[in-house]
Design an enzyme around this catalytic site. Structure first.
Site, PDB file in Angstrom:
ATOM      1  CE  LYS A 174       1.190  -7.372  -2.246  1.00  0.00           C
ATOM      2  NZ  LYS A 174       1.847  -8.011  -3.393  1.00  0.00           N
ATOM      3  CE  LYS A 243       9.855  -6.151  -4.494  1.00  0.00           C
ATOM      4  NZ  LYS A 243       8.497  -6.121  -5.110  1.00  0.00           N
TER       5      LYS A 243
END
Length: 300
Positions: A174, A243
Site C-alpha cells: 500500500k 501521512k
C-alpha cells in the site's frame, strides 16, 4: 458472520453498509455516535456497542479503519481495547494504512492472546468503498486470510483482493502504491497548469494524454471526477496522503533506499496543507499551483 467495525468515516461508512447488504451482522463502536455517518449505519441495521472491548466480545472478526498508527495501536492494544475483549480465534483485520513495523508488533501481541491479525489496506478511495470495488492487499496468516475472504469480498472487488504474504506485507504494498499516487498526482497537476498557462485546452489535453504515454489512473479518474470540475470533496484527504508519504519515507530509510521523488512530492502536499486543503481531496494540490500561476484548470 458476526463482524465488528471501528472507524465509521468517509471510508468506513460505505464499507459497513456493504457488509450489512451482504447479510453480515455488524456491531460498531463510535466515540461520536451523533455523527451523520454513524447514524446512517445504525439505521441500516448495525448494532452499537458501548466500548471497543464489547465489540470484540460480540464478534468473530473485527475490522479497524482509522487514520494512523497510534490510533490503531490504541484501538487494538490499549486498556479497554479489542484485545481485552477478544476470544481465542478472533480475527482482527486492520484496513488502515499504517507503518508495517506497527502492524508486525500488533500481530505479535494478538498472537500471544490466540488472536489473528491481518493487515489489509485498501485502494480505490471513497468511490471504491461505496461501490464495493476496493482493491485489498492482505498480509498475515494465509489460513486467516482464507477465513476472512467472504468479509473482504463484501467490500472489495473479488479479483483485486490479493494475499501478499506475512504480516506487514499488505502495508508495504500500500505504501508503494501511495508513493506513486503522490508523485503522479503532483506531476499531473504541475503539467496541466503549465499546459493551460501556455494556451492549451484542458479537455483536449486530457483526451490526448489519456491515450498516450502520459496516461494514468489519476488522469482518467480522479482529476475528471474532482479537480477538473472544481470539486475537492475528499475521496482521500490531503492530510492522509501526506501521512502515507511520510510512512513511505520511513520505510525507505529502514531499508536504506533512496526516495527523493517521494520526498519532493510530499513537499507539494505540505504546500496544500499550508493553504488550508488538508481535509480536502489530495487533488486540491491543483488549486495551489493554479493560484501561483494565475490560471484555472477546468473542463468547461
Amino acid at each position: 458472520m458476526q463482524v465488528g467495525f471501528i472507524g465509521i468515516g468517509v471510508m468506513g461508512r460505505p464499507m459497513t453498509l456493504n457488509l450489512l447488504k451482504a447479510g453480515h451482522d455488524v456491531t460498531i463502536y463510535a466515540r461520536h455516535p451523533e455523527k451523520a455517518e454513524v447514524q446512517e449505519v445504525l439505521k441500516a441495521g448495525a448494532k452499537q456497542a458501548p466500548s471497543l472491548r464489547a465489540v470484540a466480545m460480540a464478534s468473530e472478526i473485527v475490522i479497524t479503519m482509522v487514520p494512523n498508527s497510534p490510533q490503531v495501536e490504541e484501538v487494538v492494544a490499549a486498556p479497554g481495547g479489542i484485545l481485552e475483549g477478544a476470544r481465542k480465534g478472533l480475527i482482527i483485520i486492520d484496513m488502515s494504512t499504517i507503518a508495517p513495523s506497527v502492524t508486525r508488533a500488533l500481530s505479535e501481541k494478538a498472537a500471544a492472546k490466540g488472536v489473528h491479525f491481518l493487515d489489509a489496506p485498501v485502494s480505490g478511495g471513497s468511490q471504491g468503498a461505496i461501490n464495493g470495488t476496493l482493491s485489498i492487499m492482505v498480509g498475515g496468516e494465509k489460513e486467516s486470510f482464507e477465513r476472512a475472504l467472504p468479509i473482504l469480498e463484501a467490500m472489495g472487488k473479488k479479483e483485486n483482493i490479493t494475499y501478499v504474504g506475512p504480516s506487514g506485507s499488505g502495508e508495504v504494498v500500500k505504501l508503494i502504491n501511495n508513493m506513486l499516487v503522490g508523485s503522479i498526482t503532483a506531476a499531473t497537476a504541475e503539467a496541466f497548469v503549465l499546459g493551460v498557462k501556455a494556451g492549451a485546452d484542458v479537455a483536449t489535453m486530457a483526451k490526448i494524454i489519456g491515450t498516450s504515454t502520459g496516461a494514468s489512473w489519476q488522469l482518467a479518474n480522479q482529476f475528471p471526477l474532482r479537480a477538473f470540475n472544481g470539486s475537492f470533496k475528499p475521496g482521500f484527504m490531503t492530510d492522509l496522503l501526506h501521512k502515507d508519504l511520510g510512512l513511505a519515507l520511513d520505510l525507505a530509510a529502514e531499508n536504506q533506499t533512496d526516495a527523493e521523488m517521494t520526498a519532493l512530492a510530499r513537499q507539494f502536499y505540505e504546500q496544500a496543507q499550508a493553504a488550508g486543503h488538508g481535509k480536502d481531496d489530495y487533488t486540491s494540490l491543483l488549486k495551489v499551483l493554479e493560484e501561483k500561476a494565475g490560471v484555472e484548470v477546468r473542463i468547461k
